[in-house]
Design a protein around this motif. Structure first.
Motif, PDB file in Angstrom:
ATOM      1  N   ALA A  65       0.845  -1.195   0.000  1.00 46.04           N
ATOM      2  CA  ALA A  65       0.000   0.000   0.000  1.00 46.04           C
ATOM      3  C   ALA A  65       0.882   1.247   0.000  1.00 46.04           C
ATOM      4  O   ALA A  65       1.987   1.248   0.543  1.00 46.04           O
ATOM      5  CB  ALA A  65      -0.916   0.001   1.214  1.00 46.04           C
ATOM      6  N   PHE A  66       0.386   2.311  -0.619  1.00 42.45           N
ATOM      7  CA  PHE A  66       1.081   3.593  -0.647  1.00 42.45           C
ATOM      8  C   PHE A  66       0.225   4.645   0.050  1.00 42.45           C
ATOM      9  O   PHE A  66      -1.003   4.657  -0.093  1.00 42.45           O
ATOM     10  CB  PHE A  66       1.375   4.017  -2.092  1.00 42.45           C
ATOM     11  N   ASP A  67       0.879   5.535   0.767  1.00 42.07           N
ATOM     12  CA  ASP A  67       0.143   6.537   1.545  1.00 42.07           C
ATOM     13  C   ASP A  67      -0.583   7.539   0.669  1.00 42.07           C
ATOM     14  O   ASP A  67      -1.683   7.983   0.999  1.00 42.07           O
ATOM     15  CB  ASP A  67       1.100   7.285   2.487  1.00 42.07           C
ATOM     16  N   ASP A  68       0.049   7.922  -0.451  1.00 39.44           N
ATOM     17  CA  ASP A  68      -0.523   8.936  -1.330  1.00 39.44           C
ATOM     18  C   ASP A  68       0.245   8.909  -2.645  1.00 39.44           C
ATOM     19  O   ASP A  68       1.184   8.116  -2.823  1.00 39.44           O
ATOM     20  CB  ASP A  68      -0.466  10.333  -0.690  1.00 39.44           C
ATOM     21  N   PHE A  69      -0.148   9.782  -3.569  1.00 40.74           N
ATOM     22  CA  PHE A  69       0.485   9.773  -4.889  1.00 40.74           C
ATOM     23  C   PHE A  69       1.947  10.185  -4.815  1.00 40.74           C
ATOM     24  O   PHE A  69       2.781   9.636  -5.545  1.00 40.74           O
ATOM     25  CB  PHE A  69      -0.265  10.703  -5.845  1.00 40.74           C
ATOM     26  N   GLU A  70       2.280  11.110  -3.964  1.00 39.62           N
ATOM     27  CA  GLU A  70       3.675  11.529  -3.844  1.00 39.62           C
ATOM     28  C   GLU A  70       4.560  10.343  -3.450  1.00 39.62           C
ATOM     29  O   GLU A  70       5.663  10.172  -3.984  1.00 39.62           O
ATOM     30  CB  GLU A  70       3.807  12.644  -2.811  1.00 39.62           C
ATOM     31  N   THR A  71       4.078   9.528  -2.529  1.00 38.77           N
ATOM     32  CA  THR A  71       4.833   8.351  -2.105  1.00 38.77           C
ATOM     33  C   THR A  71       4.989   7.359  -3.246  1.00 38.77           C
ATOM     34  O   THR A  71       6.071   6.796  -3.466  1.00 38.77           O
ATOM     35  CB  THR A  71       4.138   7.659  -0.929  1.00 38.77           C
ATOM     36  N   PHE A  72       3.913   7.144  -4.010  1.00 40.67           N
ATOM     37  CA  PHE A  72       3.983   6.232  -5.137  1.00 40.67           C
ATOM     38  C   PHE A  72       4.938   6.755  -6.212  1.00 40.67           C
ATOM     39  O   PHE A  72       5.759   6.007  -6.747  1.00 40.67           O
ATOM     40  CB  PHE A  72       2.592   6.023  -5.743  1.00 40.67           C
ATOM     41  N   GLN A  73       4.859   8.043  -6.508  1.00 44.07           N
ATOM     42  CA  GLN A  73       5.729   8.602  -7.553  1.00 44.07           C
ATOM     43  C   GLN A  73       7.192   8.573  -7.132  1.00 44.07           C
ATOM     44  O   GLN A  73       8.080   8.344  -7.962  1.00 44.07           O
ATOM     45  CB  GLN A  73       5.293  10.022  -7.905  1.00 44.07           C
ATOM     46  N   GLN A  74       7.449   8.764  -5.845  1.00 46.64           N
ATOM     47  CA  GLN A  74       8.825   8.661  -5.372  1.00 46.64           C
ATOM     48  C   GLN A  74       9.339   7.233  -5.525  1.00 46.64           C
ATOM     49  O   GLN A  74      10.507   7.012  -5.863  1.00 46.64           O
ATOM     50  CB  GLN A  74       8.920   9.096  -3.910  1.00 46.64           C
ATOM     51  N   PHE A  75       8.467   6.256  -5.301  1.00 47.27           N
ATOM     52  CA  PHE A  75       8.847   4.861  -5.525  1.00 47.27           C
ATOM     53  C   PHE A  75       9.200   4.630  -6.990  1.00 47.27           C
ATOM     54  O   PHE A  75      10.233   4.022  -7.312  1.00 47.27           O
ATOM     55  CB  PHE A  75       7.705   3.943  -5.096  1.00 47.27           C
ATOM     56  N   GLU A  76       8.352   5.097  -7.897  1.00 48.78           N
ATOM     57  CA  GLU A  76       8.651   4.988  -9.325  1.00 48.78           C
ATOM     58  C   GLU A  76      10.009   5.609  -9.648  1.00 48.78           C
ATOM     59  O   GLU A  76      10.841   5.010 -10.346  1.00 48.78           O
ATOM     60  CB  GLU A  76       7.582   5.701 -10.159  1.00 48.78           C
ATOM     61  N   ARG A  77      10.222   6.811  -9.144  1.00 45.62           N
ATOM     62  CA  ARG A  77      11.472   7.533  -9.442  1.00 45.62           C
ATOM     63  C   ARG A  77      12.684   6.766  -8.929  1.00 45.62           C
ATOM     64  O   ARG A  77      13.695   6.630  -9.634  1.00 45.62           O
ATOM     65  CB  ARG A  77      11.413   8.931  -8.826  1.00 45.62           C
ATOM     66  N   THR A  78      12.597   6.276  -7.713  1.00 50.18           N
ATOM     67  CA  THR A  78      13.727   5.549  -7.133  1.00 50.18           C
ATOM     68  C   THR A  78      14.038   4.288  -7.923  1.00 50.18           C
ATOM     69  O   THR A  78      15.212   3.965  -8.168  1.00 50.18           O
ATOM     70  CB  THR A  78      13.429   5.183  -5.671  1.00 50.18           C
ATOM     71  N   MET A  79      13.022   3.560  -8.340  1.00 50.61           N
ATOM     72  CA  MET A  79      13.237   2.339  -9.100  1.00 50.61           C
ATOM     73  C   MET A  79      13.928   2.613 -10.430  1.00 50.61           C
ATOM     74  O   MET A  79      14.801   1.851 -10.867  1.00 50.61           O
ATOM     75  CB  MET A  79      11.909   1.619  -9.330  1.00 50.61           C
ATOM     76  N   VAL A  80      13.558   3.700 -11.074  1.00 49.33           N
ATOM     77  CA  VAL A  80      14.200   4.052 -12.351  1.00 49.33           C
ATOM     78  C   VAL A  80      15.608   4.583 -12.126  1.00 49.33           C
ATOM     79  O   VAL A  80      16.573   4.169 -12.786  1.00 49.33           O
ATOM     80  CB  VAL A  80      13.354   5.081 -13.118  1.00 49.33           C
TER      81      VAL A  80
END
Length: 358
Positions: A198-213
């Motif tokens: 689960a992700f807390d909000d969109f900012e958290t999800f987008q940071q996950f995307e960014r880190t993975m890339v």
């Protein structure tokens, strides 16, 4: 680096349907045909920009245009499927659909030449080399990025219901796996798959995307292959759980159910409802039960205190959301068991023919 945008989430209820199909010969057996269908010819206008191959040259993907409402889904799906079948027929091929093709043996099939897939093969190795899977992906538009993340979190409990109903891939590499959806388990061999956290909000999800890339874990955000995800480019919640389906009515049932779930959860978010703090281990257990037992699955309840037969869950969902399609699928019986029956009684040729569309 393209990470999509919060601004993409600007409309509620739009639909998009992505289907992965198998290119087969006149006998319904897998054949490497995407060079001709994708690169060697002009596709029909409806498929222009919406036709691509997957990892193997015998797997091809279509996308519908954006659909404005559920009422338009049948027309859009039928048009895309008809265009693909006609396109394939002109080049001497047929099209089949299931979670896995029962006659496909991955060691005998050609991988795609596309640089993106060659890079995946090099990075992932064996799990990707054997990945002959085909699925159904349903996009539903959401009008707020944080709402989309919340909906994706909540949808995780419902996904095993879809998987159990859709399960029609008992055979892999020519043998019976004993599973109802071997596709789901084979696909889980890849990184960044399965039930997401689960992700807390969109900012958290987008940071996950960014880190993975940025860390080289993935080449692009499209390689986050989880069972459900906010799609930060399309502005949708994307459900990626069901096996591929030969019967378009079954596809439409999953579209109807997914759309109803997203609309219902979106309204709950707007009303300020708190989400569920589900342990991922219990969600994984439900997924296992779904892929192992299909229509005979008993899934853990929302509070994980007891097991509930799939049929009872389907009846609850039909009544709660006012949907009918998933009930029809349950009443018709298991796709996996239908495949086993055809092979046992009539042989592999008849089974392969049964998977043809068009």
């Amino acid at each position: 680096m393209d990470l999509g945008s919060r601004d993409a989430f600007d409309r509620m209820g739009t639909l998009g349907i992505e289907e992965e199909f198998f290119i087969v010969d006149a006998d319904g057996r897998p054949t490497s045909g995407t060079d001709e269908l994708v690169y060697g010819s002009e596709p029909p206008e409806l498929l222009d920009g919406r036709l691509d191959h997957e990892l193997f040259k015998f797997v091809i993907e279509t996308q519908t245009p954006t659909i404005d409402s559920l009422d338009e889904a049948r027309e859009a799906l039928t048009a895309v499927r008809s265009a693909l079948v006609d396109h394939a027929s002109r080049h001497g091929f047929s099209i089949a659909a299931a979670g896995l093709h029962p006659a496909a043996k991955w060691r005998e099939l050609d991988h795609a030449e596309k640089p993106r897939y060659r890079a995946q093969l090099d990075r992932i190795q064996y799990p990707q080399h054997r990945n002959t899977t085909a699925g159904l992906h349903v996009h539903v538009g959401v009008d707020d990025a944080d709402k989309a993340v919340w909906i994706a979190n909540e949808l995780r409990w419902y996904l095993p219901i879809m998987l159990a109903l859709s399960a029609n891939s008992p055979y892999w590499n020519g043998f019976d796996t004993g599973l109802q959806s071997a596709r789901a388990k084979i696909f889980e061999g890849l990184p960044n798959t399965g039930v997401p956290t689960a992700f807390d909000d969109f900012e958290t999800f987008q940071q996950f995307e960014r880190t993975m890339v940025e860390t080289g874990s993935i080449n692009d955000r499209g390689e986050l292959w989880y069972d459900v995800r906010p799609h930060s480019s399309h502005g949708t919640v994307e459900v990626r759980t069901p096996d591929g389906q030969a019967d378009s009515e079954r596809v439409l049932a999953f579209v109807e159910y997914t759309e109803a779930l997203v609309e219902d959860l979106g309204a709950r978010y707007d009303d300020g409802e708190s989400g569920h703090d589900h342990r991922r281990e219990f969600l994984d257990e439900n997924k296992w039960r779904a892929l192992r037992h299909g229509h005979d699955a008993e899934l853990l309840s929302r509070d994980f205190s007891k097991s509930i037969p799939l049929g009872e869950l389907v009846d609850r969902e039909r009544s709660r959301l006012g949907v009918s399609g998933i009930g029809g699928i349950y009443d018709e019986g298991s796709g996996a068991e239908q495949q086993r029956h055809l092979r046992d009684v009539d042989g592999m040729d008849t089974l392969c023919e049964s998977l043809l569309i068009g």
